[in-house]
Structure formats: C-alpha cells, structure tokens
Design a protein around this motif. Structure first.
Motif, PDB file in Angstrom:
ATOM      1  N   UNK A 191      -3.318  -6.455  -6.943  1.00 37.49           N
ATOM      2  CA  UNK A 191      -3.341  -6.825  -5.585  1.00 37.49           C
ATOM      3  C   UNK A 191      -3.124  -8.289  -4.976  1.00 37.49           C
ATOM      4  N   UNK A 192      -3.426  -9.359  -6.076  1.00 30.95           N
ATOM      5  CA  UNK A 192      -3.071 -10.717  -5.592  1.00 30.95           C
ATOM      6  C   UNK A 192      -1.965 -11.465  -6.391  1.00 30.95           C
TER       7      UNK A 192
ATOM      8  N   UNK B 253       4.323  -2.177  -5.992  1.00 36.95           N
ATOM      9  CA  UNK B 253       5.371  -1.792  -5.293  1.00 36.95           C
ATOM     10  C   UNK B 253       6.850  -1.726  -6.188  1.00 36.95           C
TER      11      UNK B 253
ATOM     12  N   UNK C  51       3.413   8.662   0.517  1.00 34.24           N
ATOM     13  CA  UNK C  51       3.999   7.873   1.378  1.00 34.24           C
ATOM     14  C   UNK C  51       4.178   6.210   1.112  1.00 34.24           C
ATOM     15  N   UNK C  52       3.317   5.937  -0.008  1.00 30.64           N
ATOM     16  CA  UNK C  52       2.913   4.711  -0.044  1.00 30.64           C
ATOM     17  C   UNK C  52       3.849   3.788  -0.016  1.00 30.64           C
TER      18      UNK C  52
ATOM     19  N   UNK D 109       6.588   3.708   1.529  1.00 38.48           N
ATOM     20  CA  UNK D 109       7.547   3.776   2.505  1.00 38.48           C
ATOM     21  C   UNK D 109       7.372   2.693   3.705  1.00 38.48           C
TER      22      UNK D 109
ATOM     23  N   UNK E  56       7.319   0.593   6.925  1.00 33.08           N
ATOM     24  CA  UNK E  56       7.023   1.010   8.557  1.00 33.08           C
ATOM     25  C   UNK E  56       8.325   1.034   9.040  1.00 33.08           C
ATOM     26  N   UNK E  57       8.486   1.805  10.024  1.00 31.57           N
ATOM     27  CA  UNK E  57       9.690   1.815  10.996  1.00 31.57           C
ATOM     28  C   UNK E  57       9.330   1.725  12.659  1.00 31.57           C
ATOM     29  N   UNK E  58      10.107   0.683  13.137  1.00 33.32           N
ATOM     30  CA  UNK E  58       9.958   0.542  14.510  1.00 33.32           C
ATOM     31  C   UNK E  58      11.216   0.035  15.072  1.00 33.32           C
ATOM     32  N   UNK E  59      11.566   0.597  16.266  1.00 36.46           N
ATOM     33  CA  UNK E  59      12.908   0.322  16.531  1.00 36.46           C
ATOM     34  C   UNK E  59      12.681  -0.051  18.228  1.00 36.46           C
ATOM     35  N   UNK E  60      13.115  -1.455  18.546  1.00 38.34           N
ATOM     36  CA  UNK E  60      13.203  -1.781  19.816  1.00 38.34           C
ATOM     37  C   UNK E  60      14.821  -1.748  20.362  1.00 38.34           C
TER      38      UNK E  60
END
Lengths: 285, 170
Positions: free
Chosen positions: B89-90, B95, B161-162, B164, B166-170
């Motif tokens: 964790x640290x 991943x 889905x660990x 994957x 995050x997807x954000x589009x603007x």
C-alpha cells in the motif's frame, strides 16, 4: 456543433489506502499475543490444541494418503518407474532376508547361552499399534514425522517405531493425545543403543548423520566389525526391544591409536517414503 | 462481511491441510509447491489486510497443530501479512507485475528471516529437542512464488475492474 461532451465519470478505481492501525489497536494486539504466550507456557493451550487435532485428523489422514500417492507419481517417469519397481522388489527381499538373518543369529545365540535369559519380540512382552504418517519434516539434517497415534493409544515417549518388515525407523520424541512426533534414525539428534547382530550386548550408539544416513559410534576396538555387518538395537533402552534391525555397515573407520571406531551405516528402513509404521508398546502386566 | 471472512478462513484451513499433508510428500524441487505462504501474500497484495490476517491465522493454526516442527507458524504468517500489505500500500505499487514479483520475494525473505529468528531463540531458551522446519531451496521457492504472483495478477486484472483507470471527458 460546439460544446463539450460530458460523460458521467466512472467511480475511481484507485485503491483507498486504509488508515494505519491506531496505537490502541497495536497495544491490544501486543497484549493479546503476550497473554497467549503466557497461556501456552502455562499449558492452558494444550486442550485447545488437542481439540483442533481431533477435528482435523480425519481430513489430514485422507489428504496424507492422497499426497503420498501423488508423490509416488511425481517421483518417476515410466522408464525409471519400472527400473525402480525391480529395485524395490530386490530391496524388499534384502530387508526380509536381513530380518530373517538377524532372527537366526539371535536363535543361535540363545542356544549357546541359558535359554531362560533370551527374549524375542513375540515373547518379550511387546505389542504393536499401527500408525499412518500424516506429516513430515525431512531435510538434510532434520528427519521427523508425525503419526496419527498418541497417548490415548498407549504410545509413550522413547518407544521404538518400526516399518512393516520390523526395521527400526526411529523413536517417539514428543506426544499428544492423538498424535506423536517420531524422530527418525537419520536425524542429527537421534541416538539408539546398538550392537552388531548376534553379539547380544551393547556395543555402541547409532547417531543420525543427516541426509538419510547414520553412524555407528563409540564402538570399542575389541568388537569385531566389518562391511555389510547388520546393526541391531541392543535392548538396553527400556522401551526399545532388542534385535530390531537398524541398517548395514558401509565402511569401518578404525585407527589403532583410537579407543573407539566408527562405521557409517545405511538405514534399511525407507526413511524418505515412510507411510505406514508400527509403534512397539510394552504390554502392561 | 462475515460470510467472506468465513470463506477466507475455510480456504486458509484448506491450504494449511494441503501444506501439511499433501505438499510434504512431493519429491525434489516439487516440494517448493506450497500453498500457505503464497495464499497469504496474494491476499495481502491484492485484497485486504483483514482477509490476509484471517487466512494467516487459520492456516497457521492448522500447521502449528499438526506439523512436527516447532516454528510459531501462526505468528510468522500474521507478521508476513501485515508487513507485505503495508509494503503493497505504501511503498510498492500493487498495480504492476514487477511490483507483485517483488512483494512475493519480499514475503519469502521475511518468512525465512522469521524462521531463523524463531529457531535461534528456541534453541537458546530451551534445552529440549525440537524439530526444525525444513525449507526447500531459494530458487525453487522463488520460481513458484513468481508463478503464483503472476497468475494472481493476471487473474485479478482479467476478472475485476480493479486496474481500470477512471475515465472522464470534458
């Protein structure tokens, strides 16, 4: 068309770092561990341990027999398996002949001395109880197995453990109610009072040398010893009967200036493949 | 969730029995195919500390009760679970595949150091004969642990889905 397309964002997949354990939790864990250690030293953990063993033993017996079968399969390829089957057959014949030879020599010795003094395994007041090996710790200088018999079955510390052919495998080291740990003769800490077959007196000590071998040590120079002599238990230990075959002498290391000689011996019991054994138990009068 | 903890505990008991009664019969380098330590490390790296500790305690109790050697296995496995989870964790990233390998090897090193420590202390404090734990060679154990960590990493990546982003589009 201008403008931006806004898609709903997926929830973040970044793992959340858990908060560190608080000092209070650490202290409770440390105190709990210390209390458990004190209870273990005082012997209060033993009933719990025996209870767990009683619950797990049937499953472990089954798993152990499966593991032994799998181990046999992994051990060999088909060609080597056939060759080793022949070797195993020859080894079994050798073991059987060796045991017969020792008994013959013992009979001869009995005829030469007063018959009332001689005892055999069948007449000496010893019975046996069969056991299965359920776990092993066999390495270079460590050789011990756990069997599924314990104090409830009449097993005691120091009793001899033999194979089906009557070859000495080791002695009981520690005891539980339903299980026991057996220290094999090749373990570096193993010590067995021994003698050459037919001499009927204590001549030396068989010490484990690790890696499946042992040494016959502290043998006085006056005792005749040569290659391929059969070494047996001397019978001087209270719970170990006499004339249990231990192994064969490989060579003899003797110097005229030394008071004792030493002989590396090869244990005849298949210590790396023990599955079924018997514990020799003195009959209660 | 208690049901998951019970499942983890039962799995811990199962791998403990496999280690005690099945793997001990394997010859040569096959003896490196052990279940308990890889199971605890996989849980510590890819799951939660609580599950890893639960598995460590369950499997460790089985081993301590049945195996002929003296090694305080429950305590050792619990400490391995704590340390590996903290490292995952640290310090390392859980991943990455090399990170998973490194954590597996670190688990082996920590366990062996604890075995050495327990054996040395037991030898110093008690005069009675006790049986030391038998371990296979470094190379065989490392190869097996690497294979387990790789399979676990790809399994977690494929089935969850660990990893994957995050997807954000603007």
């Amino acid at each position: 068309m201008t403008g931006s397309m806004i898609l709903p964002s997926r929830p973040s997949r970044r793992p959340v770092v858990p908060p560190p354990m608080s000092r209070r939790t650490w202290m409770i864990a440390a105190l709990g561990g210390f209390a458990l250690l004190l209870l273990a030293l005082a012997g209060f953990v033993r009933p719990v341990r025996e209870g767990l063993r009683a619950v797990l033993l049937p499953v472990v017996r089954l798993a152990s027999s499966g593991g032994a079968a799998l181990g046999r399969v992994l051990r060999l390829d088909p060609d080597a398996r056939e060759a080793n089957e022949r070797v195993t057959e020859v080894e079994a014949r050798l073991q059987s002949l060796t045991v017969d030879y020792v008994r013959l020599r013992a009979l001869e010795e009995e005829n030469r001395s007063l018959r009332a003094q001689a005892k055999f395994l069948g007449e000496s007041g010893f019975a046996s109880v069969g056991a299965r090996v359920i776990s092993r710790s066999v390495g270079f200088d460590t050789a011990a197995v756990t069997i599924d018999r314990g104090a409830k079955d009449g097993v005691e510390v120091g009793q001899a453990v033999v194979t089906d052919e009557g070859l000495l495998a080791g002695k009981v080291l520690t005891l539980g109610e339903r299980t026991a740990v057996v220290l094999l003769v090749s373990d570096a800490r193993s010590r067995v009072a021994a003698a050459p077959a037919g001499t009927n007196r204590l001549s030396g000590v068989v010490e484990g040398s690790g890696n499946g071998t042992a040494r016959f040590t502290l043998v006085p120079q006056a005792i005749p010893l040569k290659e391929n002599d059969v070494i047996v238990t001397a019978g001087t230990e209270e719970k170990v009967p006499a004339n249990l075959v231990i192994g064969l002498v490989n060579t003899v290391d003797s110097h005229p200036t030394d008071p004792f000689k030493t002989a590396p011996i090869e244990p005849l019991a298949p210590l790396d493949r023990l599955e079924l054994v018997s514990v020799i138990i003195p009959k209660k009068e | 969730m208690w049901s998951r903890r019970i499942i983890v505990a039962l799995l811990g008991i199962l791998v403990g029995i496999i280690d005690v009664a099945v793997s001990v019969w394997f010859p040569g380098p096959w003896a490196a195919v052990r279940s308990v330590l890889p199971f605890v490390i996989v849980l510590a790296v890819f799951s939660s500390r609580e599950r890893a500790v639960t598995a460590a305690i369950a499997a460790g109790l089985v081993i301590d009760v049945l195996v002929p050697s003296f090694g305080l296995v429950t305590l050792r496995l619990t400490m391995v679970a704590f340390v590996i989870h903290a490292l995952a964790q640290r310090f390392f990233s859980n991943r990455s595949l090399p990170g998973s390998f490194a954590l597996g090897v670190a688990g082996i090193l920590i366990d062996r150091a604890l075995v050495f420590g327990v054996t040395t202390l037991a030898g110093a404090w008690t005069s009675r004969t006790f049986v030391t734990e038998v371990r296979v060679g470094w190379f065989a154990e490392t190869v097996w642990m690497t294979a387990v960590m790789a399979l676990s990493f790809f399994g977690v990546a494929a089935l969850t889905r660990r990893f994957l982003p995050p997807v954000t589009r603007r």
